[in-house]
Design an enzyme around this catalytic site. Structure first.
Site, PDB file in Angstrom:
ATOM      1  N   SER A 248       0.825  -1.208   0.000  1.00 43.26           N
ATOM      2  CA  SER A 248       0.000   0.000   0.000  1.00 43.26           C
ATOM      3  C   SER A 248       0.861   1.259   0.000  1.00 43.26           C
ATOM      4  O   SER A 248       2.062   1.207   0.268  1.00 43.26           O
ATOM      5  CB  SER A 248      -0.917   0.014   1.234  1.00 43.26           C
ATOM      6  OG  SER A 248      -1.745  -1.127   1.255  1.00 43.26           O
ATOM      7  N   SER A 286      -3.690  -3.830  -2.375  1.00 41.15           N
ATOM      8  CA  SER A 286      -3.084  -2.553  -2.000  1.00 41.15           C
ATOM      9  C   SER A 286      -4.139  -1.549  -1.539  1.00 41.15           C
ATOM     10  O   SER A 286      -5.273  -1.540  -2.004  1.00 41.15           O
ATOM     11  CB  SER A 286      -2.301  -1.959  -3.181  1.00 41.15           C
ATOM     12  OG  SER A 286      -3.179  -1.641  -4.250  1.00 41.15           O
ATOM     13  N   ASP A 288      -4.118   2.242  -1.708  1.00 37.79           N
ATOM     14  CA  ASP A 288      -3.395   3.387  -2.275  1.00 37.79           C
ATOM     15  C   ASP A 288      -4.302   4.607  -2.238  1.00 37.79           C
ATOM     16  O   ASP A 288      -5.282   4.689  -2.987  1.00 37.79           O
ATOM     17  CB  ASP A 288      -2.952   3.079  -3.704  1.00 37.79           C
ATOM     18  CG  ASP A 288      -2.165   1.774  -3.792  1.00 37.79           C
ATOM     19  OD1 ASP A 288      -1.256   1.596  -2.965  1.00 37.79           O
ATOM     20  OD2 ASP A 288      -2.478   0.943  -4.658  1.00 37.79           O
TER      21      ASP A 288
END
Length: 371
Positions: A248, A286, A288
């Site tokens: 991340s 992830s 993000d």
């Protein structure tokens, strides 16, 4: 306190190569110059603090605080927005930021399983502030990445004292980068990740505004610099090393440009362009996120007000492109700085994340000799 520097003895090999920011290696994304410190703190009023926790051979974690301005953030709320690259994460407070377009606390970054202690710290601090005696709702904003490959994350070692320390440590000027604060236990594309920062100053004809970025890098992909792919080392210490396929990234964007929340969301999306340039894969697992805010005093939103309407000044929509470019370029550089400033760290279960060395970057981006 300034980030408890004693931990450096635990993570830097005696023969470690001196660290470098990417501009020292001739890497300068984009056309706009950086601010004085090439940091998010080049945006006037923004401060950054770290709290680092390293204990024994398994605790490698911490917190990083970003304070938007030096007044009462709850009573004078900066306009803000959030953009999501991939939403497998725990960004506390995101839905209210999306709904109302404002921040009402500083931002804390930490590890995945300690976000609730961080949120409680922000709530307690806001409720205790003078003038807030009757406040019954606070929207803390806390971002995270999962540092469990180097840190024994299941022990949830951070307490409110660590988050208070990060907030109390917040200062302007140069920002400590690499394996510090929320970046102590992170890894990025097979290398040691960390905290990084950068800034851009627009020319006068584009408004002369400053935009700064701070990142907490912990994501997957193949590191790409200057068009060259740099794979992590496969030394004995790094066999079975940190994952390259997932993770991340938290990105915080600050600017003194007078922007609405809608315009800030547009700027925030461009920060993800800078992340993509570094080789990010935005994997299934992830988280993000980009949090963007404006420090323009005229656009701050009062907690209490008697007026039915409120006048604000915003940049003309057609003039946003330089800020888009600045956000992408500063994010790309901040990520490179996070990697280049990080030190090799050994953590839980003997896991070791090796640092990206300046020499590795020089070899990758230098043209081959003639002949």
């Amino acid at each position: 306190m300034r980030a408890l520097l004693f931990f450096l003895l635990l993570v830097i090999p005696a023969n470690a190569e001196p660290r470098a920011r990417c501009r020292e290696l001739g890497i300068a994304p984009g056309d706009y110059p950086p601010g004085r410190h090439n940091a998010i703190t080049d945006v006037a009023g923004v401060t950054v603090g770290h709290s680092t926790l390293i204990e024994g051979d398994s605790i490698r974690t911490g917190a990083t605080a970003i304070v938007p301005h030096q007044g009462d953030v709850f009573r004078r709320k900066p306009p803000a927005a959030i953009a999501v690259g991939n939403g497998f994460g725990k960004l506390v407070g995101s839905t209210q930021v999306d709904e109302l377009g404002q921040l009402e606390t500083p931002i804390l970054l930490t590890n995945t399983l300690n976000v609730w202690e961080a949120a409680a710290t922000l709530v307690d601090r806001t409720l205790a502030a003078p003038g807030n005696e009757s406040v019954r709702s606070v929207n803390p904003v806390v971002g995270e990445t999962n540092d469990g490959w180097l840190n024994d994350i299941r022990t949830r070692p951070l307490t409110q004292k660590h988050f208070r320390a990060a907030l109390d440590d917040a200062y302007g000027g140069p920002v400590e980068e690499g394996a510090v604060g929320a970046g102590v236990g992170t890894t990025t594309m097979g290398f040691k990740g960390g905290v990084g920062t950068s800034s851009r100053v627009l020319p006068n004809e584009a408004g002369g505004f400053t935009l700064g970025v701070l990142v907490q890098t912990n994501y997957g992909g193949r590191l790409t610099i200057g068009g060259a792919v740099i794979d992590p080392p496969r030394t004995q210490a790094n066999t079975g090393g940190p994952p390259v396929e997932y993770g991340s990234c938290m990105i915080v964007v600050a600017t003194d440009a007078p922007l609405s929340a809608r315009q800030l969301k547009r700027v925030a999306r461009r920060a993800l362009v800078g992340m993509a340039r570094t080789g990010a894969n935005f994997s299934h697992g992830s988280g993000d996120y980009v949090i963007a805010f404006s420090t323009a005093e005229t656009n701050r939103i009062p907690y209490e007000g008697d007026a039915v309407t409120r006048a604000v000044v915003v940049i003309d929509e057609a003039r946003l492109t330089p800020l888009f470019e600045a956000a992408a370029d500063a994010t790309q550089e901040a990520i490179y700085n996070a990697l280049l400033q990080a030190k090799t760290v050994r953590g839980v279960n003997g896991h070791t994340a090796e640092a990206l060395t300046p020499d590795a970057v020089r070899r990758a981006i230098s043209p081959p000799p003639n002949g």
